[in-house]
Write a protein that holds these residues in place. Structure first.
Motif, PDB file in Angstrom:
ATOM      1  N   ALA A  46     -25.915  38.243 -91.267  1.00  0.00           N
ATOM      2  CA  ALA A  46     -27.000  37.736 -92.088  1.00  0.00           C
ATOM      3  C   ALA A  46     -28.278  37.955 -91.285  1.00  0.00           C
ATOM      4  O   ALA A  46     -28.252  37.952 -90.053  1.00  0.00           O
ATOM      5  CB  ALA A  46     -26.791  36.253 -92.378  1.00  0.00           C
ATOM      6  N   GLN A  47     -29.393  38.174 -91.988  1.00  0.00           N
ATOM      7  CA  GLN A  47     -30.669  38.407 -91.313  1.00  0.00           C
ATOM      8  C   GLN A  47     -31.671  37.339 -91.710  1.00  0.00           C
ATOM      9  O   GLN A  47     -31.756  36.983 -92.876  1.00  0.00           O
ATOM     10  CB  GLN A  47     -31.268  39.746 -91.741  1.00  0.00           C
ATOM     11  N   GLN A  48     -32.433  36.880 -90.770  1.00  0.00           N
ATOM     12  CA  GLN A  48     -33.490  35.919 -91.050  1.00  0.00           C
ATOM     13  C   GLN A  48     -34.457  36.493 -92.073  1.00  0.00           C
ATOM     14  O   GLN A  48     -35.025  37.557 -91.852  1.00  0.00           O
ATOM     15  CB  GLN A  48     -34.233  35.560 -89.757  1.00  0.00           C
ATOM     16  N   ASP A  49     -34.605  35.842 -93.202  1.00  0.00           N
ATOM     17  CA  ASP A  49     -35.553  36.216 -94.265  1.00  0.00           C
ATOM     18  C   ASP A  49     -35.288  37.575 -94.894  1.00  0.00           C
ATOM     19  O   ASP A  49     -36.153  38.109 -95.569  1.00  0.00           O
ATOM     20  CB  ASP A  49     -37.002  36.185 -93.752  1.00  0.00           C
ATOM     21  N   SER A  50     -34.116  38.172 -94.676  1.00  0.00           N
ATOM     22  CA  SER A  50     -33.886  39.524 -95.189  1.00  0.00           C
ATOM     23  C   SER A  50     -32.493  39.752 -95.760  1.00  0.00           C
ATOM     24  O   SER A  50     -32.026  40.883 -95.801  1.00  0.00           O
ATOM     25  CB  SER A  50     -34.143  40.552 -94.089  1.00  0.00           C
ATOM     26  N   GLY A  51     -31.778  38.730 -96.167  1.00  0.00           N
ATOM     27  CA  GLY A  51     -30.458  38.934 -96.742  1.00  0.00           C
ATOM     28  C   GLY A  51     -29.427  39.312 -95.707  1.00  0.00           C
ATOM     29  O   GLY A  51     -29.407  38.783 -94.612  1.00  0.00           O
ATOM     30  N   THR A  52     -28.567  40.255 -96.063  1.00  0.00           N
ATOM     31  CA  THR A  52     -27.473  40.639 -95.177  1.00  0.00           C
ATOM     32  C   THR A  52     -27.553  42.119 -94.833  1.00  0.00           C
ATOM     33  O   THR A  52     -28.231  42.889 -95.505  1.00  0.00           O
ATOM     34  CB  THR A  52     -26.112  40.368 -95.841  1.00  0.00           C
ATOM     35  N   ILE A  53     -26.820  42.498 -93.801  1.00  0.00           N
ATOM     36  CA  ILE A  53     -26.817  43.895 -93.378  1.00  0.00           C
ATOM     37  C   ILE A  53     -25.428  44.274 -92.870  1.00  0.00           C
ATOM     38  O   ILE A  53     -24.730  43.459 -92.278  1.00  0.00           O
ATOM     39  CB  ILE A  53     -27.877  44.149 -92.279  1.00  0.00           C
TER      40      ILE A  53
END
Length: 132
Positions: A46-53
């Motif tokens: 999960a990414q801070q403020d950016s959904g998932t990767i």
């Protein structure tokens, strides 16, 4: 000098007189990182403020670029888990405890579980509690 925040960083090469732009370098804050057993292996986060990767540990392009990564469909604070028997199925946490499933083969993203708490707030219906 580097000034870092929870998501980005800016750089000065002249003692702070001028600074780089926030958006000129690929940075991110990964949360709840896990990997699969494929080769090359993929990191899921999960990414801070950016959904998932989802990103491979290596690339055919000489460097890992935007061509290599994709979203797992979850939300920034959730966990992500590839199916250990089929890494093309990726499960991630959505809002209010929902569970999302990404089928990498088809590109389909589906909600496979909605938490009872979400149902009690009028979102969804009881017939959709589990659609796996």
């Amino acid at each position: 000098m580097i000034l870092g925040t929870i998501k980005e960083a800016i750089i000065s090469v002249n003692g702070g007189e001028t600074w780089s732009d926030w958006f000129n370098q690929p940075t991110g804050s990964f949360i709840h990182v896990t990997t699969d057993n494929t080769f090359p292996y993929h990191a899921y986060a999960a990414q801070q403020d950016s959904g998932t990767i989802v990103v491979p540990n290596r690339s055919d392009y000489g460097e890992i670029t935007y061509r290599d990564w994709f979203s797992a469909g979850g939300f920034e604070s959730g966990y992500i888990a590839p199916d250990p028997l089929n890494p093309n199925l990726v499960y991630s946490i959505g809002w209010f405890g929902t569970v999302m499933r990404l089928d990498r083969t088809t590109g389909q993203l589906a909600t496979v579980f909605r938490a009872a708490r979400e149902l009690s707030h009028g979102v969804g219906d009881a017939n959709y509690l589990c659609a796996a």
